[in-house]
Scaffold this motif. Structure first.
Motif, short mmCIF file in Angstrom:
data_model
loop_
_atom_site.label_atom_id
_atom_site.label_comp_id
_atom_site.label_asym_id
_atom_site.label_seq_id
_atom_site.Cartn_x
_atom_site.Cartn_y
_atom_site.Cartn_z
N ILE A 1 -4.11 -6.50 7.68
CA ILE A 1 -3.37 -7.73 7.35
C ILE A 1 -1.99 -7.62 8.01
CG2 ILE A 1 -2.28 -9.08 5.50
CD1 ILE A 1 -4.58 -8.24 3.68
N ALA B 1 0.84 -1.20 0.00
CA ALA B 1 0.00 0.00 0.00
C ALA B 1 0.87 1.25 0.00
CB ALA B 1 -0.88 0.00 1.25
N PRO B 2 0.35 2.35 -0.52
CA PRO B 2 1.08 3.62 -0.39
C PRO B 2 1.12 4.07 1.06
CG PRO B 2 -1.09 3.99 -1.39
CD PRO B 2 -0.93 2.50 -1.23
N MET B 3 2.30 4.51 1.50
CA MET B 3 2.42 5.07 2.86
C MET B 3 3.35 6.28 2.82
SD MET B 3 2.70 1.91 5.57
CE MET B 3 3.47 0.70 4.49
N LYS C 1 -7.92 4.49 -4.50
CA LYS C 1 -7.82 3.90 -3.17
C LYS C 1 -8.67 4.78 -2.25
CE LYS C 1 -4.61 2.42 0.40
NZ LYS C 1 -4.76 3.51 1.39
N HIS D 1 -10.05 0.53 1.86
CA HIS D 1 -9.69 0.39 3.28
C HIS D 1 -10.96 0.69 4.05
CE1 HIS D 1 -7.63 2.25 7.06
NE2 HIS D 1 -8.02 1.02 7.27
N GLU E 1 4.20 7.05 -2.35
CA GLU E 1 3.30 7.68 -1.39
C GLU E 1 2.47 8.72 -2.15
OE1 GLU E 1 5.15 11.11 1.04
OE2 GLU E 1 6.70 9.59 0.98
N PHE E 2 1.42 9.22 -1.53
CA PHE E 2 0.58 10.18 -2.26
C PHE E 2 1.34 11.48 -2.50
CE2 PHE E 2 -2.05 12.40 1.36
CZ PHE E 2 -0.91 12.58 2.10
N ASN F 1 -8.04 -4.00 1.62
CA ASN F 1 -6.96 -3.44 2.45
C ASN F 1 -7.47 -3.25 3.87
OD1 ASN F 1 -5.87 -0.13 3.04
ND2 ASN F 1 -4.51 -1.87 3.18
N ASN G 1 -6.12 9.18 -4.69
CA ASN G 1 -6.34 9.01 -3.25
C ASN G 1 -7.66 9.65 -2.83
OD1 ASN G 1 -6.37 9.89 -0.43
ND2 ASN G 1 -4.31 9.04 -0.31
N SER H 1 -0.21 6.42 12.85
CA SER H 1 -0.03 7.75 12.26
C SER H 1 -0.82 7.87 10.98
CB SER H 1 1.45 7.99 11.96
OG SER H 1 1.94 6.97 11.14
N VAL I 1 0.64 0.75 13.85
CA VAL I 1 1.07 2.15 13.77
C VAL I 1 -0.18 2.98 13.57
CG1 VAL I 1 2.41 3.77 12.41
CG2 VAL I 1 3.17 1.41 12.64
N MET J 1 -3.93 -5.73 -0.19
CA MET J 1 -2.93 -4.67 -0.11
C MET J 1 -2.51 -4.53 1.36
SD MET J 1 -3.76 -0.74 -0.99
CE MET J 1 -3.46 -0.57 -2.72
N VAL J 2 -1.20 -4.50 1.59
CA VAL J 2 -0.68 -4.47 2.96
C VAL J 2 0.04 -3.16 3.21
CG1 VAL J 2 0.83 -5.64 4.61
CG2 VAL J 2 -0.29 -6.97 2.81
N ALA J 3 -0.26 -2.51 4.33
CA ALA J 3 0.47 -1.29 4.70
C ALA J 3 1.27 -1.55 5.97
CB ALA J 3 -0.50 -0.12 4.87
C1 LIG Z 1 2.43 5.90 7.94
C2 LIG Z 1 1.27 5.73 7.00
C3 LIG Z 1 1.19 6.50 5.85
C4 LIG Z 1 0.13 6.34 4.95
N1 LIG Z 1 0.12 7.06 3.79
C5 LIG Z 1 -0.82 6.80 2.85
C6 LIG Z 1 -0.77 7.41 1.55
O1 LIG Z 1 0.15 8.19 1.23
N2 LIG Z 1 -1.76 7.10 0.67
C7 LIG Z 1 -2.78 6.23 0.98
O2 LIG Z 1 -3.65 5.98 0.15
N3 LIG Z 1 -2.84 5.65 2.19
C8 LIG Z 1 -1.88 5.89 3.10
N4 LIG Z 1 -1.91 5.22 4.30
C9 LIG Z 1 -2.98 4.24 4.56
C10 LIG Z 1 -2.54 2.84 4.13
O3 LIG Z 1 -2.23 2.77 2.77
C11 LIG Z 1 -3.62 1.78 4.45
O4 LIG Z 1 -4.80 2.09 3.76
C12 LIG Z 1 -3.95 1.70 5.94
O5 LIG Z 1 -2.78 1.77 6.72
C13 LIG Z 1 -4.72 0.41 6.25
O6 LIG Z 1 -3.97 -0.71 5.87
P1 LIG Z 1 -3.16 -1.60 6.96
O7 LIG Z 1 -4.15 -2.06 7.97
O8 LIG Z 1 -2.56 -2.72 6.13
O9 LIG Z 1 -2.15 -0.70 7.58
C14 LIG Z 1 -0.90 5.39 5.22
C15 LIG Z 1 -0.82 4.61 6.38
C16 LIG Z 1 0.25 4.77 7.26
C17 LIG Z 1 0.32 3.90 8.49
#
Ligand SMILES: Cc1cc2nc3c(=O)[nH]c(=O)nc-3n(C[C@H](O)[C@H](O)[C@H](O)COP(=O)(O)O)c2cc1C
Length: 341
Positions: free
Chosen positions: A205, A15-17, A141, A171, A40-41, A202, A98, A341, A339, A224-226
């Motif tokens: 996971i 996933a984007p982070m 997303k 998500h 990332e976005f 998403n 996004n 944030s 996490v 999709m895993v973040a």
């Molecule tokens: C540090 C961080 C930064 C993130 N940045 C983005 C982002 O830039 N774009 C986006 O679509 N989601 C962003 N997310 C959300 C994740 O892509 C994801 O949808 C969310 O964490 C749930 O998935 P997970 O349970 O696998 O973490 C971010 C999440 C975290 C923890």
């Protein structure tokens, strides 16, 4: 699986982070078998202004493909123009929009998950972007809705499909929920039943078994895993193994030290020394968990002030890991803290 004209070997995506899925981390996750990664976005306005900082976030290397660039914005023409500019300049494999970011700085302007409160604007953004980059799949997303009284996932999904979207990642939390509670996977199933474009599930996971359960419970086309990949890029390999009916390879302390070394090397090659120090601390705080002495090692790395100090400590940690594990397995999954944030 297929997203538009893009063929993907492994339906398990990174996933984007923001602040995490930079070039080094994406490379690492691809090496462990992530089937698709995203930048990332980045701000559509920043792209139009040709902001050096924004453009730096989207550069990538061939090893990272297939890769999507994720954009956020609030104005259809700006988003469409920036998608066209990115497509021409960087030739990513897809453009992702996004509609999920809950951060007030973004939603205040009507971008990110605020788009879930104005589905006609969402439609206009989709239509303009699909028209601007006919050569690329445009995906989305999103979150499930703004709050509990405004769950719009299926309604939005239908609009996205009608407007030419090539896939939807959901998500299933609301904006108001941020990261609290649990992702409501039944909404992924509901979206999958309403549209015929691929649906990517998403949320929550953290172990290979979670991924399998999401496939089974929702019928989604990909997962999709973040957060689960933070400090555990090998999760992508483990999920693939489990999907193939094999036992996921357990990770030893020696493996962790090797991956830390590989990640550090990638960061050194990619960043200024100060940025490499900062990013190393961020990522190592996730790797160094769940084994005896982890707190001490973590603190040691947090106290480092230069890449040389990190390199020396990493050498010590590698000796420690190789001599102390003797094949023992680090039990990481149980130790993973979400996490927020
Ligand atoms: C540090 C961080 C930064 C993130 N940045 C983005 C982002 O830039 N774009 C986006 O679509 N989601 C962003 N997310 C959300 C994740 O892509 C994801 O949808 C969310 O964490 C749930 O998935 P997970 O349970 O696998 O973490 C971010 C999440 C975290 C923890």
């Amino acid at each position: 699986m297929q997203i538009g004209n893009l063929h993907l070997d492994h339906p398990v995506f990174l996933a984007p982070m923001a602040g995490v899925t930079d070039h080094p981390f994406r490379v690492l996750c691809r090496r462990f078998g992530a089937g698709l990664v995203y930048t990332e976005f980045v701000s559509a306005n920043g792209v139009i202004r040709e902001s050096a900082k924004t453009l730096d976030l989207v550069r990538f290397t061939p090893e990272e493909r297939p890769i999507g660039i994720q954009l956020f914005g609030e104005e259809p023409e700006t988003i469409a123009q920036s998608a066209a500019a990115l497509a021409e300049r960087f030739q990513p494999d897809l453009i992702d929009l996004n509609f999920g970011c809950p951060v007030p700085k973004v939603t205040r302007k009507g971008a990110g998950s605020a788009m879930l409160r104005d589905l006609e604007l969402m439609r206009a953004v989709m239509e303009a972007t699909v028209k601007a980059v006919p050569q690329l799949p445009v995906t989305v997303k999103m979150r499930a809705g703004w709050d509990r009284s405004c769950i719009v996932a299926t309604e939005a999904a239908v609009i996205i499909e009608e407007a030419g979207g090539a896939a939807i990642a959901l998500h299933p939390r609301t904006t108001k929920q941020q990261f609290t509670g649990r992702a409501e996977w039944s909404l992924i199933k509901a979206v999958k039943e309403r549209v015929s474009i691929p649906v990517i599930g998403n949320g929550d996971i953290f172990a290979p078994e979670d991924a399998l359960r999401m496939f089974e419970e929702t019928g989604c086309d990909a997962v999709m895993v973040a957060r689960g990949a933070l400090g555990s890029p090998w999760l992508f390999r483990q999920i693939r193994e489990l999907r193939e009916g094999k036992s996921p390879t357990e990770v030893t302390l020696g493996d962790i030290a090797r991956v830390c070394g590989e990640h550090f090397k990638l960061m050194l090659a990619d960043k200024s020394p100060q940025a490499a120090v900062n990013y190393t601390k961020k990522h190592f705080s996730h790797y160094l968990k769940g084994f005896p002495g982890a707190v001490k090692w973590r603190k040691g790395f947090m106290d480092c002030r230069s890449t040389d100090e990190i390199a020396r400590l990493l050498e010590e940690f590698t000796h420690f890991a190789e001599s102390s594990t003797d094949g023992a397995h680090a039990e990481l999954a149980a130790e993973k803290e979400p996490v927020t944030s």
